[in-house]
Design a protein around this motif. Structure first.
Motif: not given
Ligand code: HEM
Ligand SMILES: [Cu+2]
Lengths: 555, 348
Positions: A157-160, A163, A247, A253, A257, B144-146, B162
């Motif tokens: 999964y983004t944004p994880y 990053h 974003p 984001p 999905q 930051d992230v989900l 975010p």
């Protein structure tokens, strides 16, 4: 019907050679080169079997590490980062390297041409290429995961994932490459079904395993490009910060999905449809009965493949999706359940007035029936939107997809392994051990995952390294179940390896099955059938006494 | 009965109006599932036994289902599935449509904590206070992230994204403390991202919020640092206006352009001010803030150094609110467009 001789070629004793100019595929060339450059679908299937089992072992070891870590709250055997990488590795290996190729690439490859009376698949060299593409992808993936490691979970999964500092790009590149293997296999099977059917095999005379592989191949060809595209986008974003899903740069984001599940939801049917196909063969053979509703089972495979494309949004009920969308995806999810129900009822119907021989594969069929009904029903429960609000991303979901995806697929994989073992190797396994280990595995599976349903009810989120005290009892139960399961697999590995060498010689058709693949020798010669091409006057799965047979409705 | 079922199914205490609905459907679904799968299982078991093979080469009859049989196979499950779906979707619509009188709380997920802020109220980390028996709307976002905001006892969950707000609401039925978990994998300490909801009886909650307003427990994170936590501009402006009144700014500064003890706020932002020392300076956020904290630093020519310092008297968010208020007075027809900060529109 088959004009072949009945010489048993399993041992291929030298003094037989002047009688038999068609040695089994196993001994037709014994150099390493004759294996790694082979274009024989059976050898390719066997090599896939070897690697798929290897990756199953890797994935399995990581599963046990996960379960051990979760034995107690807090750190047990590893730190949080290691844990996060472990479950990612487990998921990726199991999904991309084991479950997706398991049945199609091994048994599909081996059996499909035999079942169609063909000498090989339509594109033998492409078939070999798909093995090497798969291995190349696997190397990238494993290299990335072992050098630096990845902690995004198999869903990326983004944004994880865009990053995180861990190695996303090589792993996603590996997944991208494996996609090509999947597409190549799919195209090959589709073309084989369309062009290579022996005279007499009309569409509605194809065995149900072929139907299932056909439907699976359609999904593979249509859906896999989407994940290919997506992995490239994420890798690029991760390396160069493009902003597609970020974003802060105007990206979305949730777009990730949608794209991800547009592939991965159909992908769950890539894993489970072949399992359904295997079970249709097995229930018919061991109850010596024609399939209760052959056409209903065939069509429902296509139905699942079709609606499977429109249900992806049920993974996103709480992602901020609109209420309307949730409703649409919810209803479509229900339809998948109905198609699955048709199959279940028809399998049970097949046993009606049959003649059941309770052999190991049939034991797996029983386990499979339970996992499918239970896994499917919990799927419906999850599609019931308000309940999913509570369950989403908890251990309930973990239990659900292990039941349906892993449970059903593993049952089918093991059933297929036992059922076709004599066909593939010319020897039989030990029935007693077969039944014992089947019981152990079914028991272990339930003991592992039923507590996880309850954990989910109790509120334990998935992907947790550490958990509040109150979840412990159920976690201990689950770990105990996993241990039992591991024992089952060890037993199977032992007696099957033993049978490979010392098993009783099987003969052409040890199950007295009417499946087309049994018309060939066990193990089959390189070009599958000796002499002129066989014809197939009867329906598949046809066990009626010829004297009493009133001919079934023309098809 | 339902208490018993909940224990059997390991469900946590059900403490919201939504939880009651979910549990009812849960029991219905689990009940029918059990009945159906037992029926299928027993039928299969019976047949495995009844139709076991007697002679190795046994043949069988050719049995095919009638159209009616296949019709039943399709329609019975479909009816059940659609019934569940119907009830579930009704409840889902209900929980995603907050009532008009719901009280708002902003929720922000951040690796690895939950931050809560009440419009015009206190901020808090990892503890959310809400009144019992009053609908609460959560406006959820992430820095930051989900992440995903999950309260098992309320049976609610909503992702935190975010750059976007999602919403869900609940009405707690029993005072008590309930756990909040994060259910979207968010990195290293995902499983440590815990918080709690403290449900207070109505009066206690009202007292609590009054206390907070007085600023006693305002030893909170500096909300200024969290741009995404700052209440939306429109609200900040209102807040700033109130503060400018209560803090006494308006005793010396006018807002209609007339000169008073101090320069007027109207059109002040972005203006070049001539200073006492002959230089000039642009009025920006930094200058306004500095003027509040250290009024003598840059005296505008023509005015006396009489303004008291507000150092220590204004909280970070209050300072920001006053700055926003002054900015809003840039032109007679107030703000043009929203600046940064989350948009506060109902999310559908
Ligand atoms: C038949 C084979 C099936 C497979 C292989 C399968 C697989 C999966 C997987 C892997 C997930 C987890 C997604 C995640 O990572 O969160 C999942 C979730 C889900 N499945 Fe299935 N499923 C199957 C059947 C069904 C059926 C028949 C239904 C309902 C009709 C269903 C409904 C759902 C729903 C609604 C979710 C979302 C749960 C959530 O994320 O909260 N599935 N399924
Ligand atoms: Cu989180």
């Amino acid at each position: 019907m088959t004009p072949s001789s009945s010489i048993d070629t399993a041992g291929a004793a030298p003094h037989d050679e002047h009688h038999d100019h068609h040695p089994s595929y196993l001994v037709d060339g014994t150099t390493i080169k004759s294996w790694i450059l082979t274009v024989d679908h059976k050898r390719i299937g066997l090599m896939f079997l070897f690697f798929v089992l290897l990756f199953f072992l890797v994935g399995g070891i990581f599963a046990l590490l996960i379960r051990l870590e979760l034995l107690t709250p807090g750190p047990t055997i590893m730190d949080a980062m290691t844990y996060n990488r472990t479950f990612t590795l487990h998921g990726l290996v199991m999904i991309f390297l084991f479950m997706i190729p398991a049945i199609p690439a091994v048994f599909g490859n081996f059996m499909l041409p035999l079942m169609l009376g063909a000498k090989d698949v339509a594109f033998p060299r492409l078939n070999l290429a798909s093995l090497y593409i798969y291995l190349t992808g696997a190397v990238f993936m494993l290299w990335g995961m072992l050098n630096g490691g990845l902690d995004t979970g198999w869903t990326f999964y983004t944004p994880y994932s865009t990053h995180t500092t861990t190695t996303v790009a090589p792993v996603m590149f590996g997944a991208f490459i494996i996609g090509f293997s999947s597409i190549a296999t799919g195209i090959n099977f589709i073309v084989t079904c369309h062009t290579m059917r022996a005279p007499g095999i009309t569409w509605f005379k194809m065995p149900l395993f072929v139907w299932a592989i056909y439907a699976t191949s359609c999904i593979q060809v249509l859906a896999t490009p989407v994940i290919g595209l997506l992995t490239v986008l994420v890798a690029v974003e991760n390396l160069f910060s493009f902003g597609m899903f970020d974003p802060a740069r105007g990206g979305d984001p949730v777009l990730f999905q949608h794209l991800f599940w547009f592939y991965s939801h159909p992908a769950v049917y890539i894993m489970v449809l072949p399992a359904f196909g295997v079970m249709s063969e097995i229930v018919s053979t061991y109850s010596r009965k024609n399939i209760f509703g052959y056409r209903a089972v065939a069509y429902s495979s296509l139905g699942i493949a079709f609606v499977g494309f429109f249900a992806w949004g049920h993974h996103m009920f709480v992602s901020g999706q609109s209420t309307f969308d949730a409703g649409v995806f919810g209803v479509l999810t229900m339809l998948v359940g109905v198609f699955t129900a048709i199959k279940v009822f028809n399998w049970v119907g097949t046993v009606y007035k049959g003649a059941v021989d309770f052999k190991t594969p049939f034991a797996y069929f029983c386990g499979f029936l339970f996992f499918t009904v239970f896994g499917g029903m919990t799927g419906i429960a999850l599609g019931t939107v308000s309940l999913d609000v509570a369950w989403h991303d908890t251990y309930f979901v973990v239990a659900h997809f292990h039941f349906i995806m892993v449970g059903a697929t593993i049952m089918a994989f093991l059933a297929a392994l036992h059922y076709w073992f004599p066909k593939m190797f010319g020897r039989t396994y030990h029935e007693g051990w077969g039944l014992v280990s089947a019981a152990l595995i079914i028991l272990g599976f339930n003991a592992t995952f039923i507590p996880q349903f309850l954990l989910g009810n109790n509120g334990m989120p998935r992907r947790y390294y550490d958990y509040p005290e109150r979840f412990q009892a159920l976690n201990v139960a689950s770990t105990a179940g996993a241990t039992l399961l591991a024992f089952g697999f060890i037993i199977i590995a032992m007696y099957l390896t033993y049978s490979l060498v010392y098993g009783k010689v099987a003969g052409k058709n040890p199950w007295r099955s009417k499946g087309y693949e049994w018309l060939s020798e066990s193990p089959p010669p390189t070009h599958n059938f000796v002499g002129p091409q066989p014809t197939f006057p009867e329906e598949p799965h046809f066990y009626v006494d010829p004297k009493k047979a009133e001919v079934p409705d023309a098809v | 009965m339902s208490e018993f079922l909940n224990n059997l199914l390991f469900l946590p205490e059900s403490a919201s109006t939504f939880a009651e609905r979910v549990d009812f459907l849960h029991h219905f679904v689990v009940g029918t599932t059990m009945v159906m799968s037992t029926a299928v299982g027993l039928a299969a078991l019976f047949m495995f036994f009844r139709y076991r093979r007697r002679v190795p080469a046994q043949t069988t009859e050719y049995v095919v289902p009638t159209l009616a049989t296949e019709f039943i196979f399709v329609s019975v499950p479909l009816v059940f599935f659609l019934a569940w779906f119907g009830i579930g979707f009704r409840d889902f619509t209900w929980v995603t449509t907050p009532p008009k009188d719901a009280m708002d709380v902003y929720v922000m997920g951040k690796q690895w904590m939950w931050k809560f802020s009440y419009p015009e109220g206190p901020n808090g980390v990892n503890v959310l206070h809400v009144p019992a028996n009053r609908p609460v709307r959560l406006l959820i976002t992430s820095r930051d992230v989900l992440h995903s905001f999950y309260v098992p006892s309320f049976r609610i969950k909503m992702d935190a994204l975010p750059g976007r707000y999602t919403q869900i609401w609940f009405e707690a039925t029993k005072p008590g403390t309930y756990q909040v978990l994060c259910t979207e994998y968010c990195g290293l300490s995902h499983s440590k991202m815990l918080a709690e909801v403290v449900v207070l009886p109505e009066e206690e909650y009202d007292n609590w919020i009054k206390d907070q307003r007085r600023g006693r427990l305002q030893d909170r994170q500096d909300a200024l640092a969290d741009t995404s936590l700052v209440p939306p501009v429109a609200r900040m402006v209102e807040q700033g206006q109130v503060l400018a009144g209560t803090q006494g700014c308006l005793k010396c500064h006018s807002v209609d352009g007339s000169q008073h003890i101090g320069p007027t706020f109207l059109g002040m932002y972005d203006r070049m001010e001539k200073l006492d020392d002959g230089q000039s300076i642009r009025v920006d956020e930094a200058y306004i803030t500095q003027s509040m904290m250290d009024p003598g630093a840059h005296l505008v020519s023509g005015y006396q150094n009489v303004m008291p310092t507000y150092q220590g008297k204004l909280q970070g968010p209050e300072t920001a609110a006053i700055v926003e208020y002054i900015k809003s007075l840039r032109t007679p027809n107030v703000r043009e467009g929203a600046s940064e900060g989350p948009a506060y529109d109902p999310i559908q």
